[in-house]
Scaffold this motif. Structure first.
Motif, PDB file in Angstrom:
ATOM      1  N   SER A  11       0.849  -1.189   0.000  1.00 53.28           N
ATOM      2  CA  SER A  11       0.000   0.000   0.000  1.00 53.28           C
ATOM      3  C   SER A  11       0.888   1.243   0.000  1.00 53.28           C
ATOM      4  O   SER A  11       2.116   1.140   0.105  1.00 53.28           O
ATOM      5  CB  SER A  11      -0.937  -0.012   1.215  1.00 53.28           C
ATOM      6  N   LEU A  48      -2.740  -2.618  -3.121  1.00 53.06           N
ATOM      7  CA  LEU A  48      -2.579  -3.045  -4.510  1.00 53.06           C
ATOM      8  C   LEU A  48      -2.428  -4.552  -4.536  1.00 53.06           C
ATOM      9  O   LEU A  48      -1.666  -5.130  -3.740  1.00 53.06           O
ATOM     10  CB  LEU A  48      -1.334  -2.404  -5.132  1.00 53.06           C
ATOM     11  N   ASP A  49      -3.152  -5.211  -5.455  1.00 52.08           N
ATOM     12  CA  ASP A  49      -2.989  -6.659  -5.570  1.00 52.08           C
ATOM     13  C   ASP A  49      -1.754  -6.966  -6.405  1.00 52.08           C
ATOM     14  O   ASP A  49      -1.037  -6.070  -6.847  1.00 52.08           O
ATOM     15  CB  ASP A  49      -4.269  -7.324  -6.112  1.00 52.08           C
ATOM     16  N   ASP A  89      -1.360  -7.796  -9.341  1.00 50.40           N
ATOM     17  CA  ASP A  89      -1.391  -7.249 -10.695  1.00 50.40           C
ATOM     18  C   ASP A  89      -1.384  -5.722 -10.709  1.00 50.40           C
ATOM     19  O   ASP A  89      -1.528  -5.108 -11.765  1.00 50.40           O
ATOM     20  CB  ASP A  89      -2.622  -7.767 -11.438  1.00 50.40           C
ATOM     21  N   GLY A  90      -1.251  -5.109  -9.523  1.00 49.30           N
ATOM     22  CA  GLY A  90      -1.203  -3.654  -9.437  1.00 49.30           C
ATOM     23  C   GLY A  90      -2.555  -2.975  -9.415  1.00 49.30           C
ATOM     24  O   GLY A  90      -2.640  -1.758  -9.544  1.00 49.30           O
ATOM     25  N   ARG A  91      -3.631  -3.752  -9.254  1.00 50.01           N
ATOM     26  CA  ARG A  91      -4.972  -3.183  -9.183  1.00 50.01           C
ATOM     27  C   ARG A  91      -5.314  -2.837  -7.738  1.00 50.01           C
ATOM     28  O   ARG A  91      -4.940  -3.563  -6.819  1.00 50.01           O
ATOM     29  CB  ARG A  91      -6.009  -4.162  -9.728  1.00 50.01           C
ATOM     30  N   GLU A  92      -6.057  -1.745  -7.563  1.00 48.61           N
ATOM     31  CA  GLU A  92      -6.461  -1.345  -6.224  1.00 48.61           C
ATOM     32  C   GLU A  92      -7.557  -2.264  -5.705  1.00 48.61           C
ATOM     33  O   GLU A  92      -8.529  -2.545  -6.394  1.00 48.61           O
ATOM     34  CB  GLU A  92      -6.943   0.107  -6.231  1.00 48.61           C
ATOM     35  N   GLN A  93      -7.360  -2.742  -4.482  1.00 49.76           N
ATOM     36  CA  GLN A  93      -8.308  -3.618  -3.801  1.00 49.76           C
ATOM     37  C   GLN A  93      -8.470  -3.116  -2.371  1.00 49.76           C
ATOM     38  O   GLN A  93      -7.750  -2.230  -1.937  1.00 49.76           O
ATOM     39  CB  GLN A  93      -7.792  -5.062  -3.760  1.00 49.76           C
ATOM     40  N   THR A  94      -9.369  -3.722  -1.642  1.00 48.26           N
ATOM     41  CA  THR A  94      -9.533  -3.425  -0.222  1.00 48.26           C
ATOM     42  C   THR A  94      -9.423  -4.735   0.544  1.00 48.26           C
ATOM     43  O   THR A  94     -10.017  -5.741   0.148  1.00 48.26           O
ATOM     44  CB  THR A  94     -10.909  -2.783   0.060  1.00 48.26           C
ATOM     45  N   GLU A 129       3.507   3.420  -9.368  1.00 50.61           N
ATOM     46  CA  GLU A 129       2.707   4.562  -8.928  1.00 50.61           C
ATOM     47  C   GLU A 129       2.352   4.409  -7.457  1.00 50.61           C
ATOM     48  O   GLU A 129       2.046   3.317  -6.988  1.00 50.61           O
ATOM     49  CB  GLU A 129       1.426   4.626  -9.763  1.00 50.61           C
ATOM     50  N   LEU A 177       0.086   4.535  -4.220  1.00 50.62           N
ATOM     51  CA  LEU A 177      -1.334   4.420  -3.890  1.00 50.62           C
ATOM     52  C   LEU A 177      -1.658   5.506  -2.867  1.00 50.62           C
ATOM     53  O   LEU A 177      -1.048   5.560  -1.801  1.00 50.62           O
ATOM     54  CB  LEU A 177      -1.653   3.038  -3.325  1.00 50.62           C
TER      55      LEU A 177
END
Length: 98
Positions: free
Chosen positions: A13, A42-43, A45-50, A70, A72
């Motif tokens: 994060s 970030l998961d 794959d670089g995608r934002e998750q919670t 980048e 977060l």
């Protein structure tokens, strides 16, 4: 960005997010209580998750810097967690911040 290791797992994060979570975990420990929080991460794959995380008196976090394309950023999360942290500090009377 930081990778946080906790309870046998880890997540990545943003710096300010991790710093807010660390302060909150410290305040929970000082107040001798536990809380569940939802953290933006970030998961793989670089995608934002919670993710959900429970922090309490026995929580032991370790974090280290990681390189990411980048940062977060979630200032709303940081402000909310900082407000909860301040409430815990006021309720316990213990501020572990140097």
């Amino acid at each position: 960005m930081k990778r946080v290791s906790y309870a046998g797992g880890s997540f990545v994060s943003g710096d300010r997010i991790v710093e807010a979570v660390t302060r909150f975990a410290t305040a929970n420990a000082n107040a001798d209580r536990a809380s569940e929080i939802q953290i933006p991460v970030l998961d793989i794959d670089g995608r934002e998750q919670t993710i959900g995380m429970v922090v309490g008196p026995a929580s032991q976090l370790f974090y280290e810097p990681v390189i990411a394309p980048e940062e977060l950023i979630d200032e709303e999360f940081v402000a909310r967690i900082d407000a909860l942290t301040q409430h815990l500090i006021e309720a316990s009377g213990v501020n572990a911040t140097p």
